[in-house]
Write an enzyme that holds these catalytic residues in place. Structure first.
Site, PDB file in Angstrom:
ATOM      1  CG  ASN A 123      -1.568   1.355   1.471  1.00 43.27           C
ATOM      2  OD1 ASN A 123      -2.476   1.762   0.746  1.00 43.27           O
ATOM      3  ND2 ASN A 123      -1.085   2.073   2.475  1.00 43.27           N
TER       4      ASN A 123
ATOM      5  CE1 TYR B 104       0.215   8.004  -6.294  1.00 41.43           C
ATOM      6  CE2 TYR B 104      -1.567   8.259  -7.884  1.00 41.43           C
ATOM      7  CZ  TYR B 104      -1.105   7.823  -6.647  1.00 41.43           C
ATOM      8  OH  TYR B 104      -1.976   7.201  -5.770  1.00 41.43           O
TER       9      TYR B 104
ATOM     10  CB  SER C 124       4.577   4.767  -9.853  1.00 38.70           C
ATOM     11  OG  SER C 124       3.475   5.450  -9.274  1.00 38.70           O
ATOM     12  CE  LYS C 125      -0.070   4.298  -6.511  1.00 39.23           C
ATOM     13  NZ  LYS C 125       0.049   3.331  -5.387  1.00 39.23           N
TER      14      LYS C 125
END
Length: 247
Positions: A90, A154, A157-158
């Site tokens: 997470n 971001y 990365s996701k």
């Protein structure tokens, strides 16, 4: 409730927000939970709030973006608990900027925490999970994996999280290990609380549910993917976004 009795779970980035609620839900479902974060002060506060007795929750400081720290931490966990049944990846950060203004530090720091850390933690648990012929891995992606202005780092990365998830699912499914992802949309967390009001308003307008989500709503989906109720769910990404529409 009680579906995770006897299971050992590790949750990264668990000092607050979505990670804290995931740990709380897994604990409620009967698991013993090891919570990891770089902020030990907040982590200890969270651990005490979740389980004042200290019998079911163990807080450990770990920088998941550092391979050596991850290796040491997971060696300690295996020494204490003998096994890990569930891994929830997470931990995540944002360092937003339009791409033409983004620094290499902003790029690398986000990729290190959001994606490279999952390589480290998954490598730390998968060999043992293959030996024990059982494991549940849930990786937290994002609705931003489709791309989002000011979030090239971001979003990349996701999106990478999804490729990693599907590959690990294919490689390890025969060993009774499932690897899945969740993709939260706009969730009320410390990461989103400081967003400009006009941005929050626009996000709400683009969400058919008409509101931002609560971390507990993400946690409930993670709990399902961590249980044997999801035994034939593998390599999937479940959107937890209220139907959020990216533009």
């Amino acid at each position: 409730m009680g579906k995770l009795v006897g299971k050992i779970a590790v949750v990264t980035g668990a000092a607050q927000g979505i990670g804290e609620k995931i740990a709380e839900r897994l604990l409620l479902d009967g698991a013993s939970v090891i919570i990891l974060d770089v902020n030990m002060e907040k982590l200890e506060t969270t651990a005490s709030a979740l389980d004042a007795s200290g019998e079911k929750v163990c807080a450990m400081k770990c920088n998941v973006a550092d391979l050596e720290d991850v290796s040491k931490t997971f060696s300690t966990i295996y020494g204490k608990f003998d096994k890990i049944d569930i891994l929830i990846n997470n931990a995540g950060i944002t360092r937003d900027a339009f791409f033409h203004k983004m620094t290499t530090e902003q790029w690398h720091s986000v990729l290190d925490v959001n994606l490279h850390s999952m390589f480290y933690t998954c490598q730390a648990v998968i060999p043992q999970m293959r030996k024990q012929q059982y494991g549940k891995i849930v990786n937290v992606s994002s609705s931003s994996s489709w791309g989002n202005m000011g979030q090239a780092n971001y979003s990349a990365s996701k999106a990478g999280v999804l490729g990693l998830t599907r590959t690990l699912a294919k490689e390890n499914g025969s060993k009774h290990i499932t690897v899945n992802a969740v993709a939260p949309g706009q969730i009320n967390t410390d990461m989103t609380k400081d967003l400009p009001q006009d941005v929050k308003k626009m996000a709400t307008m683009l969400t058919p549910a008409g509101r931002m989500g609560d971390p507990s709503e993400v946690a409930s989906v993670v709990a399902f993917l961590s249980s044997d109720d999801s035994s034939f769910v593998n390599g999937e990404c479940i959107s937890v976004s209220g139907g959020f529409l990216m533009v």
